[in-house]
Write a protein that holds these residues in place. Structure first.
Motif, PDB file in Angstrom:
ATOM      1  N   PRO A 110     -65.329  -4.503-101.154  1.00  0.00           N
ATOM      2  CA  PRO A 110     -66.751  -5.229-100.989  1.00  0.00           C
ATOM      3  C   PRO A 110     -67.026  -5.206 -99.511  1.00  0.00           C
ATOM      4  N   LYS A 111     -68.481  -5.080 -99.183  1.00  0.00           N
ATOM      5  CA  LYS A 111     -69.128  -5.461 -97.918  1.00  0.00           C
ATOM      6  C   LYS A 111     -69.559  -6.852 -98.156  1.00  0.00           C
ATOM      7  N   ILE A 112     -68.812  -7.627 -97.626  1.00  0.00           N
ATOM      8  CA  ILE A 112     -69.054  -9.224 -97.760  1.00  0.00           C
ATOM      9  C   ILE A 112     -69.947  -9.781 -96.994  1.00  0.00           C
ATOM     10  N   THR A 113     -71.182 -10.260 -97.686  1.00  0.00           N
ATOM     11  CA  THR A 113     -72.353 -11.036 -96.736  1.00  0.00           C
ATOM     12  C   THR A 113     -72.267 -12.437 -96.932  1.00  0.00           C
ATOM     13  N   LYS A 114     -71.402 -13.078 -97.615  1.00  0.00           N
ATOM     14  CA  LYS A 114     -71.120 -14.706 -97.629  1.00  0.00           C
ATOM     15  C   LYS A 114     -69.689 -14.748 -97.801  1.00  0.00           C
ATOM     16  N   ASN A 115     -69.102 -15.434 -96.919  1.00  0.00           N
ATOM     17  CA  ASN A 115     -67.564 -15.980 -97.067  1.00  0.00           C
ATOM     18  C   ASN A 115     -67.203 -17.263 -96.807  1.00  0.00           C
ATOM     19  N   THR A 116     -66.820 -17.869 -98.112  1.00  0.00           N
ATOM     20  CA  THR A 116     -66.474 -19.375 -97.768  1.00  0.00           C
ATOM     21  C   THR A 116     -65.164 -19.406 -98.491  1.00  0.00           C
ATOM     22  N   PRO A 117     -64.515 -20.576 -98.460  1.00  0.00           N
ATOM     23  CA  PRO A 117     -63.174 -20.709 -99.461  1.00  0.00           C
ATOM     24  C   PRO A 117     -63.500 -20.734-100.736  1.00  0.00           C
ATOM     25  N   GLU A 118     -64.726 -21.202-101.377  1.00  0.00           N
ATOM     26  CA  GLU A 118     -64.770 -21.391-102.616  1.00  0.00           C
ATOM     27  C   GLU A 118     -65.840 -20.149-103.136  1.00  0.00           C
ATOM     28  N   LEU A 119     -66.455 -19.402-102.177  1.00  0.00           N
ATOM     29  CA  LEU A 119     -67.464 -18.489-102.703  1.00  0.00           C
ATOM     30  C   LEU A 119     -67.326 -17.186-101.670  1.00  0.00           C
ATOM     31  N   LYS A 120     -67.302 -16.065-102.373  1.00  0.00           N
ATOM     32  CA  LYS A 120     -67.600 -14.679-101.616  1.00  0.00           C
ATOM     33  C   LYS A 120     -68.738 -14.008-102.202  1.00  0.00           C
ATOM     34  N   VAL A 121     -69.547 -13.555-101.437  1.00  0.00           N
ATOM     35  CA  VAL A 121     -70.792 -12.379-101.947  1.00  0.00           C
ATOM     36  C   VAL A 121     -70.625 -11.205-101.195  1.00  0.00           C
ATOM     37  N   CYS A 122     -70.837 -10.074-102.168  1.00  0.00           N
ATOM     38  CA  CYS A 122     -70.909  -8.930-101.494  1.00  0.00           C
ATOM     39  C   CYS A 122     -71.988  -7.788-102.240  1.00  0.00           C
ATOM     40  N   THR A 123     -72.198  -7.059-101.486  1.00  0.00           N
ATOM     41  CA  THR A 123     -73.089  -5.978-102.191  1.00  0.00           C
ATOM     42  C   THR A 123     -72.346  -4.567-102.273  1.00  0.00           C
ATOM     43  N   LEU A 124     -72.302  -4.028-103.313  1.00  0.00           N
ATOM     44  CA  LEU A 124     -71.461  -2.882-103.655  1.00  0.00           C
ATOM     45  C   LEU A 124     -72.323  -1.621-103.172  1.00  0.00           C
ATOM     46  N   LYS A 125     -71.685  -0.292-102.868  1.00  0.00           N
ATOM     47  CA  LYS A 125     -72.481   0.725-102.614  1.00  0.00           C
ATOM     48  C   LYS A 125     -73.730   1.194-103.217  1.00  0.00           C
ATOM     49  N   ASP A 126     -73.680   0.821-104.722  1.00  0.00           N
ATOM     50  CA  ASP A 126     -74.588   1.098-105.504  1.00  0.00           C
ATOM     51  C   ASP A 126     -75.617   0.104-105.764  1.00  0.00           C
ATOM     52  N   GLY A 127     -75.546  -0.937-104.707  1.00  0.00           N
ATOM     53  CA  GLY A 127     -76.627  -1.932-104.643  1.00  0.00           C
ATOM     54  C   GLY A 127     -76.611  -3.259-105.585  1.00  0.00           C
ATOM     55  N   ARG A 128     -75.482  -3.322-106.233  1.00  0.00           N
ATOM     56  CA  ARG A 128     -75.038  -4.236-107.125  1.00  0.00           C
ATOM     57  C   ARG A 128     -74.765  -5.610-106.242  1.00  0.00           C
ATOM     58  N   THR A 129     -74.832  -6.694-106.714  1.00  0.00           N
ATOM     59  CA  THR A 129     -74.288  -7.996-106.087  1.00  0.00           C
ATOM     60  C   THR A 129     -73.158  -8.264-106.814  1.00  0.00           C
ATOM     61  N   VAL A 130     -71.953  -8.873-106.095  1.00  0.00           N
ATOM     62  CA  VAL A 130     -70.910  -9.314-106.744  1.00  0.00           C
ATOM     63  C   VAL A 130     -70.703 -10.553-106.116  1.00  0.00           C
ATOM     64  N   ILE A 131     -70.175 -11.723-107.159  1.00  0.00           N
ATOM     65  CA  ILE A 131     -70.133 -13.132-106.538  1.00  0.00           C
ATOM     66  C   ILE A 131     -68.577 -13.205-107.201  1.00  0.00           C
ATOM     67  N   VAL A 132     -67.694 -13.919-106.382  1.00  0.00           N
ATOM     68  CA  VAL A 132     -66.650 -14.631-106.822  1.00  0.00           C
ATOM     69  C   VAL A 132     -66.648 -16.118-106.354  1.00  0.00           C
ATOM     70  N   ARG A 133     -66.551 -17.036-107.325  1.00  0.00           N
ATOM     71  CA  ARG A 133     -66.648 -18.394-107.353  1.00  0.00           C
ATOM     72  C   ARG A 133     -65.119 -19.068-107.661  1.00  0.00           C
ATOM     73  N   LYS A 134     -64.707 -19.979-107.048  1.00  0.00           N
ATOM     74  CA  LYS A 134     -63.724 -20.678-107.447  1.00  0.00           C
ATOM     75  C   LYS A 134     -64.015 -21.468-108.911  1.00  0.00           C
ATOM     76  N   LYS A 135     -64.978 -22.055-108.853  1.00  0.00           N
ATOM     77  CA  LYS A 135     -65.416 -22.699-109.987  1.00  0.00           C
ATOM     78  C   LYS A 135     -66.741 -22.620-110.357  1.00  0.00           C
ATOM     79  N   SER A 136     -66.920 -22.035-111.944  1.00  0.00           N
ATOM     80  CA  SER A 136     -68.338 -21.853-112.339  1.00  0.00           C
ATOM     81  C   SER A 136     -68.700 -22.920-113.125  1.00  0.00           C
TER      82      SER A 136
END
Length: 78
Positions: free
Chosen positions: A32-58
């Motif tokens: 991923p090309k990370i656009t937001k990075n915290t201990p609990e949340l990371k956000v990235c944009t993939l090469k195809d334009g989709r956004t991917v988010i990983v959350r410690k707690k949903s």
């Protein structure tokens, strides 16, 4: 991977195991090309334009990877 079926709206959901460490590893495998990075949340944009988010707690309390493609979402709960 177990498919949870449709949720409200345009979201598909899958159950996985491994917790937040596995979610982070899977997120990293997307190169991923990370656009937001915290201990609990990371956000990235993939090469195809989709956004991917990983959350410690949903909203249901589990670590989650969410792939957003326009109004469509796919959630992987760990």
């Amino acid at each position: 991977m177990q498919h949870q079926g449709a949720t409200e709206g345009r979201t598909s959901q899958y159950d996985l195991s491994g917790g937040f460490d596995k979610a982070l590893k899977d997120f990293g495998s997307l190169q991923p090309k990370i656009t937001k990075n915290t201990p609990e949340l990371k956000v990235c944009t993939l090469k195809d334009g989709r956004t991917v988010i990983v959350r410690k707690k949903s909203s249901d309390g589990r670590p989650t990877i969410e792939i957003q493609d326009g109004k469509k979402k796919i959630k992987f709960r760990y």
